[in-house]
Design an enzyme around this catalytic site. Sequence first.
Site, PDB file in Angstrom:
ATOM      1  N   ASP A 855       0.844  -1.204   0.000  1.00  0.00           N
ATOM      2  CA  ASP A 855       0.000   0.000   0.000  1.00  0.00           C
ATOM      3  C   ASP A 855       0.877   1.251   0.000  1.00  0.00           C
ATOM      4  O   ASP A 855       0.643   2.183   0.768  1.00  0.00           O
ATOM      5  CB  ASP A 855      -0.940   0.007   1.205  1.00  0.00           C
ATOM      6  CG  ASP A 855      -2.041   1.056   1.048  1.00  0.00           C
ATOM      7  OD1 ASP A 855      -2.307   1.465  -0.100  1.00  0.00           O
ATOM      8  OD2 ASP A 855      -2.627   1.469   2.064  1.00  0.00           O
ATOM      9  N   HIS A1036      -1.101  17.188   5.956  1.00  0.00           N
ATOM     10  CA  HIS A1036      -1.500  15.789   5.920  1.00  0.00           C
ATOM     11  C   HIS A1036      -2.602  15.599   4.896  1.00  0.00           C
ATOM     12  O   HIS A1036      -3.220  16.557   4.435  1.00  0.00           O
ATOM     13  CB  HIS A1036      -1.974  15.322   7.296  1.00  0.00           C
ATOM     14  CG  HIS A1036      -0.892  15.257   8.313  1.00  0.00           C
ATOM     15  ND1 HIS A1036       0.091  14.299   8.287  1.00  0.00           N
ATOM     16  CD2 HIS A1036      -0.617  16.051   9.389  1.00  0.00           C
ATOM     17  CE1 HIS A1036       0.918  14.486   9.297  1.00  0.00           C
ATOM     18  NE2 HIS A1036       0.513  15.546   9.979  1.00  0.00           N
TER      19      HIS A1036
END
EC number: 2.7.11.22
Length: 1484
Positions: A855, A1036
């Site tokens: 991932d 983020h």
Amino acid sequence: MPNSERHGGKKDGSGGASGTSQPSSGGGSSNSRERHRLVSKHKRHKSKHSKDMGLVTPEAASLGTIIKPLVEYDDISSDSDTFSDDMAFKSDRRENDERRGTDRSDRLHRHRHHQHRRSRDLLKTKQTEKEKNQEVSKSGSMKDRLSGSSKRSVEGNDDYGKAQLSKSSSKESRSSKMHKEKTRKERELKSGHKDRSKSHRKRETPKSYKTVDSPKRRSRSPHRKWSDSSKQDDSPSGASYGQDYDLSPPRSHTSSNYDSYKKSPGSTSRRQSISPPYKEPSAYQSSTRSPSPYSRRQRSVSPYSRRRSSSYERSGSYSGRSPSPYGRRRSSSPFLSKRSLSRSPISSRKSMKSRSRSPAYSRHSSSHSKKKRSGSRSRHSSISPVRLPLNSSLGAELSRKKKERAAAAAAAKLDGKESKGSPIILPKKEKFEVKESGLESKKLPRGIKSEKSTPDTELVNVAHSNTEVKNCLDTGKVKLDENLQKHPVKDLKAQGTKDTKPVALKEVIVTSKETETSEKEALPPLPTITSPPPLPSTTPPPQTPPLPPLPPLPAVPLQPPLPPPQPPFSQVPVSNTSTLPSSPHPRTSTLSSQTNSQPLVQVSMKTQLSVTAAIPHLKTSTLPPLPLPPLLPGDDDMDSPKEMLPSKPAKKEKEQRTRHLLTDLPLPPELPGGDPSPPDSPEPKAITPPQQPYKKRPKICCPRYGERRQTESDWGKRCVDKFDIIGIIGEGTYGQVYKAKDKDTGELVALKKVRLDNEKEGFPITAIREIKILRQLVHQSVVNMKEIVTDKQDALDFKKDKGAFYLVFEYMDHDLMGLLESGLVHFSEDHIKSFMKQLMEGLDYCHKKNFLHRDIKCSNILLNNSGQIKLADFGLARLYNSEESRPYTNKVITLWYRPPELLLGEERYTPAIDVWSCGCILGELFTKKPIFQANLELAQLELISRLCGSPCPAVWPDVIKLPYFNTMKPKKQYRRRLREEFSFIPSAALDLLDHMLTLDPSKRCTAEQTLQSDFLKDVELSKMAPPDLPHWQDCHELWSKKRRRQRQSGIVIEEQPPSKASRKETTSGTAAEPVKNSSPAPPQPAPVKAEPGPGDAVGLGDITQQLNQSELAVLLNLLQSQTDLSIPQMAQLLNIHSNPEMQQQLEALNQSISALTEASSQQQDSESIAPEESLKEVPSVSVVLPPAEQTTPEASNTPADMQNMLAVLLSQLMKTQEPAGNLEENTSDKNSGPQGPRRTPTMPQEEAAACPPHILPPEKRPPEPPGPPPPPPPPPLVEGDLSSAPQELNPAVTAALLQLLSQPEAEPPGHLPHEHQALRPMEYSTRSHPNRTYGNTDGPETGFSATDTDERSSGPALTESLVQTLVKNRTFSGSVSHLGESNSYQGTGSVQFPGDQDLRFTRVPLALHSVVGQPFLKSEGNSNSVVHAETKLQNYGELGPGTTGANSSGTTLQWGGPAQSFGKPYRGAARVPPRGGRGRGVPY
């Protein structure tokens, strides 16, 4: 038969077990004589037996010595029984178990024999003991009958018991016959061994024991053979044992027993004649122990075995203990038991070593060995080595051994008296205890027998009686030991048995009683030992159908003292329990062995715990009551039942104390985890439930967690209240991620919340995976999980109310996606090198640990402000085994980063999948946007095919094997054009990218190879300057997404137009070759010249966001028409309130621009003037960049708020100026039109205003809130203004712009991304680089586009107006360039759609930049390339596509539409694919 059995048993006990070797026993000596000799010469016999063992197999002796440690360890598990010589004891125990099964009287005799042993006059004492033992054997057989099963049954069980679980009566007759056969065989063997030692022959003489053992041996024989095969040192003994057994059950058992006896360290030690022989026996004993299953079978086989075993096995526990076949016989016959006891010391000593291995057994053996030692010192000498290990490993056992010796001496005296009397007549207490022990043991074993029937016979027999418990201990130990070390176990048991027999005869008897009592007590709650013994007895009966042994119950009352010792047993059982699991017959044998061996090893508490633990472990259905399994463990602990016999209560207590020390010993095994032996490992678990186990558990768990650097705090024990939650920073698959601060340390952490509410299966598998894997990964480039906390104060609350728990990670300030999408940062090539180096080091570490991440994407790559990279989110990771062919799911890895083999259905993939993902990230670092952006797997494969070529067998031979190869073929065959598309990146990076994005996973480079590539091999992270990251904002993914939504909702709309414009460019690029092909259109940068206005608009991205297209157009007109535009005017035009600082900066900028304009008029080198201008405007802010860059510094001088606006305007102006030239720059600053080309500088200026020029450009602009849109100026005005601007720019500016475009190097990557992009797009266009996402931009250009997105968005109208004005008025290279400009703008407006835009990069005014650069290039002559540049820019500036599109479409269309309809269509195509069309240009 009973007599012969007894003889055999006694012989086993005194001769066979003791190792009393009477060479004269000859194969045919009368059993009684031989028994007497054996009794008297038990030690000799042992030594001779050892010698015989040596003769049988010198290897056996040496192996016994070599294997000793293992045997010792096994013995330790069995040692805990009671004997310091656990090995001997274990073999003896097994034999004793057999003997117990055969005769309690045998046990009594063994005890007496033990007494004799203690008397160092072993020969005399043993002779008398032999006589007594014979008598006792007779009475013992009667005892067994009284107990509820005859010795015969025991014998029968011994004979067939191990092999088959027969009825005690039938087995009795069988055992009688078998005993006779065994006796004959033993005698033969002994005569054979005669040469070696008379004592051996004497051992053989008590063939009855061997006969009894012979069945047992048969049952054992497989194990023993197994054991023998396992341990070569046992091979002689084992071989003879196995062979004898195989050849003829009776004889084989006899011979085997005898051999075992000979080999038994006990006999050797008794003999004291040879330490090496002792060792051999030890090996043999190990072997015997291995056969422990046999002894177990015997035990479980016959009820009589149980009964006799109760007393015999106690006394014969030694024989049971000793792995040697005769050891079993001991168990069968009291005499053997006794000798077994005398042997036991040696076994015990070996056991001692064994103990060191297994704390539980160690303890038992040490205390037992003490008794044995007093009985037979000579044996001890040979055993001494074993002892020493035991002592060294179990100092407590030494003291306990001493105590046991004393107790054994006392017991020996009593035993001697009792022995003299009929076994039944033994001091009622002792005798009763023995009987009771035997009966109780038998009861339990019977119950076990019934349940376990034939297969479990061994185990059942082991459990048959508390005495058998000894045997069980032996057996359990043997089994465990067998599991652990088959031969060593046997030898240890044999030795232990022999050693303990003479010395521990009493001890055996006492042990039997104690074992009985403790077993009973252990079976029930161990705590209630004194009074509970009867209850345990009762409980065991449930386990063991034979409740008949009521006499044992009275004995139990007599044994009340024993109960106290029993608690130690109980503790010991824990150890045994641990051992149990490993034992082949864990249920019964394990139980008993656990009970027997563990008492010594573990204190009463431990025993109790172990009993409890043991119960779960014991699967025997015959042990239904929980207490019973504990009892068995107690018995096992008492595996040296001799210690536990009636005399042994005190000894047992002493052992318990010693065992406590041994209990400490179990802790060491804990550290290894199962190092000492499987039993040990189980022991901690078994103990863990009880009191001590808890202590052990934390020790085990803490270190485990400590592996994850959590040694200091126990995971899961702290509450989340220890942290102050600062805010939410992310959302994961199973919860949210919070930023928090540790209240104690003030350290910032990330808390990953895991909710259990909606989990049907409890703990989420992804969280389990992540925790499990992260605990194994410790690397500077892998995120560190500090601990786990819950949201409950008490763990019990967590059970009641399913709450949440939190994974505590070190805090990282940003993730790569948030940074790239924010536009606040421009990464230089060195930064990219540093990031990739760290990323690939972390990935290489994971792959070398055999983990696939599965991932990898930008949002899972974390950065802190010091530039450190860490790989995070291992929720999808899994262990990878290249050798196993099992398929994995291919639905892993985010679609944009998924490799082609997964898209085509590959399920047996390799670590190459992670390398592909990292290759996508490398491209993204250069292009500032994902290089493959699709929302469907088929579309994703199409994008990959366009850039990397279509998957085909020519380049990827195995592709035809993939499931979806035929169903997911691209619409058409593409050739690989990755190098063309990414020609703008450094060649070393391009090579690496090419290798990482290889279609064939087998040809794709590995993570390790990437670190050796030219791009990364020379990177020294320590010397790398950290990137200039925004410390005021944590970037983020979640923050980035919210910001994107906000832009889309309202702010973005205005921002989008510029993005649209840039998108147009991107689109045109895309049209040329959907995003990827747009790069080839670089020639279009010529039109960008005319489009510098749009470039300026991009520079004004933030302002553009605030302004309408019409307002932007007015502003551009104003700027273009009035060279001396005042800041207030600009502010008015823009409807912006400027602070004094901003006004001053703007004025300074204007002045510098005017100066530059004049200079640029004179000089076509806008670069030189631009630096001047930048110095004038913002020398401090100015970065050493081409003029555009310098202009950017000027912009950066402006304060943050007004700075942003000014930066946008100035960046537009400066960008236009820079590309156009000094004059053009001046014009651009004052006039948006000229600025268009200079848009790149303008954008930097805006950047400077928002932030330092380099970092600020795109990223800070997005933060700048759009101001009220300025009144839209009429398009004509724009045109007029543009004409004025173009006039100013016309010759000089056009030339300057052309020069700049032709010389992309003029704009160093250093300058703000806008400048870079504007110039570079042109450069790349000129180079015909395939600048897809970046399109025209080089590394810097891409950065520029990213930064310019906002400018673009804010000033799409401006850009278009500027471009239009520039184009119309300037007539740059001609109407063509003019048209080209319009076209690109037109296209931009029409092409860009908010949906297509990549909001992440909306701020990046790449399109504008490319437009700015493009007009020039277009002048040079490529409207197409202009479109491409635009397309690229568009992709980047998705944020403002709508605004730009509207503005540019309106304004640009007016005067640009007619000029180039071609550009538009191109853009249209590009616009449609901006995301997916261009591999690189796909919007985020």
